[in-house]
Design an enzyme around this catalytic site. Structure first.
Site: not given
Length: 367
Positions: A94-96
């Site tokens: 995941y990222c933000f």
């Protein structure tokens, strides 16, 4: 090819391995238990791309990002992601917000390493919102009871023997008092909230709808309780744990002197005892104003003598002097006032065995 994951409940209930592609500075501000940070861009690269985005727009920023993360740097990062993916085939990345960065990591993994790896839709922000909602829902829907008692009665020990106990101090890695700092640091506040939320989520999934937690102030060291929970704690019913002064002195001696000293030596090696001594004196000085000058000087002499003897011979006997003094002259009057103030909410009081029995019976009736 994997579909993006939106089952946040499954992620946290089953401790799905998570790979965080955000920059280290973002990761340090808050993450989730057990997550590994393997960023697409380091902090400097992220800053440059962000500046470019503001000045020249998205396309220019994307092109700069590809320039910065190329060649050997790109190969090294893809290798780290691939190693994680092969070691954790049930994991997620995941990222933000689940956007461009995690898409790029996903694409490079597929193109360069031949690995299809799923990502979390909505990313960090969606998972964080889910955990905050989990806490809010628990406060609104569940039955809570507070465990109170004088300093040193062993409230944490009781909590740890209950299947429905929530160890706030454990999640904050702090014992809650002026002397509560550990040899290892505290999590950031977001991490503290996330740990607590995952604990609540798992206990509710196991069928628990009543929780016991220690009566705390809003701050546990540098960690702050979520406001809805803290507000609820001003009305929750209470159970009061009792123990003799002698029993409390011995417990504090064990927890705050013997065990804490051993922890400092384990973590810091040869300098551990000196740092432990420094921490103890600092903790006493933190309550200087509340103690008053004369009492502080008296307790300080007792503590300095006890630390000197402990350093010379290993004996901790002299520590009982300042511990008993602090309890009888400082903590006990303060807690006696709190008990009187909260007396209408106290539904049971007793020793350790009686309180454990009462709370277990209460839980079985309302669980």
């Amino acid at each position: 090819m994997f579909a993006d994951c939106t089952d946040y409940r499954d992620i946290f209930l089953n401790d799905r391995p998570l790979m965080d592609a955000r920059a280290p500075v973002e990761f340090l501000k808050g993450s989730f238990p057990g997550v590994v940070n393997l960023p697409l861009m380091d902090d400097h690269e992220r800053q440059r791309v962000g500046t470019c985005y503001k000045q020249q727009g998205q396309q220019a920023a994307i092109e700069l990002g590809h320039q910065l993360v190329s060649g050997a740097i790109k190969a090294e990062r893809i290798q780290a992601w691939a190693d994680f993916a092969r070691a954790h085939p049930d994991g997620l990345l995941y990222c933000f917000r689940g956007g461009l960065r995690s898409q790029i990591v996903q694409q490079w993994l597929r193109d360069e390493a031949g690995i299809d790896y799923p990502r979390v839709a909505g990313g960090y922000k969606a998972m964080r919102s889910f955990l905050l909602d989990t806490l809010d829902q628990a406060v609104a829907q569940c039955d809570f009871v507070l465990l109170g008692g004088m300093t040193g009665t062993g409230k944490t020990e009781v909590l740890l023997q209950l299947s429905n106990g929530l160890d706030l101090e454990g999640h904050a890695n702090h014992r809650g008092s002026s002397f509560g700092k550990r040899a290892t640091g505290q999590p950031c506040n977001i991490d503290f909230e996330n740990r607590l939320a995952v604990d609540v989520l798992k206990k509710r999934a196991a069928g628990l709808e009543q929780f016991v937690l220690e009566d705390e102030s809003r701050a546990i060291g540098s960690c702050a309780l979520p406001l809805p929970l803290y507000q609820g704690m001003q009305q929750f019913p209470m159970v009061w744990l009792e123990d003799s002064l002698e029993g409390r002195v011995e417990r504090i001696l064990r927890d705050y002197v013997v065990d804490l000293c051993a922890e400092f030596i384990r973590v810091r090696g040869e300098e551990g005892f000196a740092l432990f001594s420094e921490r103890m004196l600092e903790s006493l000085n933190n309550v200087h104003k509340r103690l008053g000058g004369e009492r502080h000087r008296r307790m300080l002499i007792l503590m300095e003598d006890a630390l000197a003897e402990q350093g010379r011979s290993g004996s901790v006997d002299l520590h009982r002097g300042w511990i008993e003094g602090l309890l009888t002259e400082y903590y006990d009057p303060m807690y006696a006032f709190q008990r009187e103030k909260k007396g209408a909410r106290i539904e049971f009081a007793g020793n350790r065995e009686a309180v454990l029995g009462y709370l277990r019976e209460r839980g079985s009736q309302r669980g």
